[in-house]
Design a protein around this motif. Structure first.
Motif, PDB file in Angstrom:
ATOM      1  N   LYS A 115       0.828  -1.212   0.000  1.00  0.00           N
ATOM      2  CA  LYS A 115       0.000   0.000   0.000  1.00  0.00           C
ATOM      3  C   LYS A 115       0.859   1.256   0.000  1.00  0.00           C
ATOM      4  O   LYS A 115       0.530   2.247  -0.673  1.00  0.00           O
ATOM      5  N   ARG A 116       1.966   1.237   0.731  1.00  0.00           N
ATOM      6  CA  ARG A 116       2.846   2.402   0.798  1.00  0.00           C
ATOM      7  C   ARG A 116       3.514   2.683  -0.550  1.00  0.00           C
ATOM      8  O   ARG A 116       3.972   3.804  -0.792  1.00  0.00           O
ATOM      9  N   VAL A 120      -0.954  -3.232  -4.608  1.00  0.00           N
ATOM     10  CA  VAL A 120      -1.459  -4.356  -3.836  1.00  0.00           C
ATOM     11  C   VAL A 120      -0.556  -5.543  -4.159  1.00  0.00           C
ATOM     12  O   VAL A 120       0.198  -5.496  -5.135  1.00  0.00           O
ATOM     13  N   SER A 135     -10.145 -13.332   6.029  1.00  0.00           N
ATOM     14  CA  SER A 135     -10.287 -12.067   5.304  1.00  0.00           C
ATOM     15  C   SER A 135     -10.145 -10.843   6.212  1.00  0.00           C
ATOM     16  O   SER A 135      -9.567  -9.831   5.801  1.00  0.00           O
ATOM     17  N   GLN A 136     -10.630 -10.925   7.447  1.00  0.00           N
ATOM     18  CA  GLN A 136     -10.555  -9.766   8.337  1.00  0.00           C
ATOM     19  C   GLN A 136      -9.107  -9.438   8.688  1.00  0.00           C
ATOM     20  O   GLN A 136      -8.681  -8.277   8.621  1.00  0.00           O
ATOM     21  N   LEU A 139      -7.227  -8.127   5.657  1.00  0.00           N
ATOM     22  CA  LEU A 139      -7.556  -6.731   5.368  1.00  0.00           C
ATOM     23  C   LEU A 139      -6.779  -5.790   6.287  1.00  0.00           C
ATOM     24  O   LEU A 139      -6.293  -4.736   5.851  1.00  0.00           O
ATOM     25  N   LYS A 140      -6.627  -6.172   7.530  1.00  0.00           N
ATOM     26  CA  LYS A 140      -5.858  -5.342   8.465  1.00  0.00           C
ATOM     27  C   LYS A 140      -4.386  -5.278   8.064  1.00  0.00           C
ATOM     28  O   LYS A 140      -3.765  -4.204   8.096  1.00  0.00           O
ATOM     29  N   LEU A 142      -3.008  -5.845   5.069  1.00  0.00           N
ATOM     30  CA  LEU A 142      -2.793  -5.175   3.782  1.00  0.00           C
ATOM     31  C   LEU A 142      -3.197  -3.712   3.846  1.00  0.00           C
ATOM     32  O   LEU A 142      -2.468  -2.831   3.367  1.00  0.00           O
ATOM     33  N   GLY A 143      -4.361  -3.426   4.427  1.00  0.00           N
ATOM     34  CA  GLY A 143      -4.851  -2.054   4.466  1.00  0.00           C
ATOM     35  C   GLY A 143      -4.055  -1.160   5.395  1.00  0.00           C
ATOM     36  O   GLY A 143      -3.942   0.050   5.168  1.00  0.00           O
ATOM     37  N   GLY A 144      -3.483  -1.744   6.437  1.00  0.00           N
ATOM     38  CA  GLY A 144      -2.708  -0.953   7.390  1.00  0.00           C
ATOM     39  C   GLY A 144      -1.215  -1.091   7.231  1.00  0.00           C
ATOM     40  O   GLY A 144      -0.464  -0.476   7.989  1.00  0.00           O
ATOM     41  N   LYS A 146       0.525  -3.309   8.224  1.00  0.00           N
ATOM     42  CA  LYS A 146       0.839  -3.551   9.632  1.00  0.00           C
ATOM     43  C   LYS A 146       2.044  -4.470   9.794  1.00  0.00           C
ATOM     44  O   LYS A 146       2.160  -5.481   9.107  1.00  0.00           O
TER      45      LYS A 146
END
Length: 237
Positions: A115-116, A120, A135-136, A139-140, A142-144, A146
């Protein structure tokens, strides 16, 4: 053991594909450990190589090439482990998901930093990550973008074991070999058959997986390992 560079220049992507091809012909193999170099698992794609193929056409070719290579790696009839020391970033994080298990040293970090970079995952890492952690959690991560340390990795199911050996050269590999041996002891044809039925159960429809399981069962029923176990009257413990 399959050693990988600190980053992925184009030449190393080709070398990885060549090594996978070699492993596909290793008929007596049972297990595989994927390890980085210089205390780092893999920091992802080499930025100079990425800049050289920044147009969509070349990017898609690279994406398809690495998807195919890592899918072949995961489908090998070998029980595979990613030994994560130091950082596994971007493409390196994707590489960890192409192994059956992931082991981390206490200072290791797995991070999907795509993401940065305005991206993707493209090497199949997202699809595999969802299957590993759900999936939850995917998502954390990839989206964050983290950072996954050993504690979080164990908590969400991305990491199977945190190595306890001192952080000295070679010690983590020895511990990883010992950990893997619990799954690779015994007859190579049987261990390879175990991996094959798991792959078919994961990737095929139920009917296709049942047919494949039947066929693989037929290759070991009455085989040397089966007959030896019957002759020894092996008892289950």
């Amino acid at each position: 053991m399959l050693s990988q560079p600190v980053s992925f220049p184009g030449s190393m992507m080709l070398e990885l594909e060549e090594r996978v091809s070699e492993l596909e012909t290793w008929t007596e193999g049972r297990g595989l450990i994927v390890q980085g170099a210089a205390g780092t698992f893999c920091s992802g794609s080499d930025l100079n190589a990425v800049r050289a193929i920044s147009n969509p056409q070349d990017g898609m070719k690279m994406c398809m090439f690495m998807q195919k290579t890592l899918t072949r790696l995961l489908r090998l009839p070998l029980i595979s482990v990613a030994l994560v020391e130091g950082k596994a970033l971007g493409g390196g994080a994707e590489l960890t998901t192409a192994c059956d298990f992931r082991l981390m040293t206490s200072d290791a970090v797995i991070q999907f930093v795509h993401k940065r970079m305005g991206l993707v995952p493209g090497w199949g890492g997202a699809a595999r990550l969802v299957r590993i952690v759900g999936s939850q959690n995917a998502l954390k991560l990839l989206g964050g973008a983290k950072k996954v340390d050993p504690h979080l990795g164990r908590q969400i199911g991305l990491v199977d074991e945190v190595l306890s050996s001192p952080l000295s050269e070679g010690s983590s590999l020895v511990e990883a070999e010992q950990w893997l041996s619990q799954f690779t002891k015994g007859s190579a044809p049987v261990i390879r058959a175990v991996k094959e039925v798991v792959v078919s159960g994961r990737e095929l429809s139920l009917e296709e997986a049942l047919r494949t399981e039947k066929d693989i069962f037929g290759t070991v029923w009455g085989g040397p390992a089966n007959l030896e176990a019957l002759a020894q009257k092996t008892k289950h413990k």
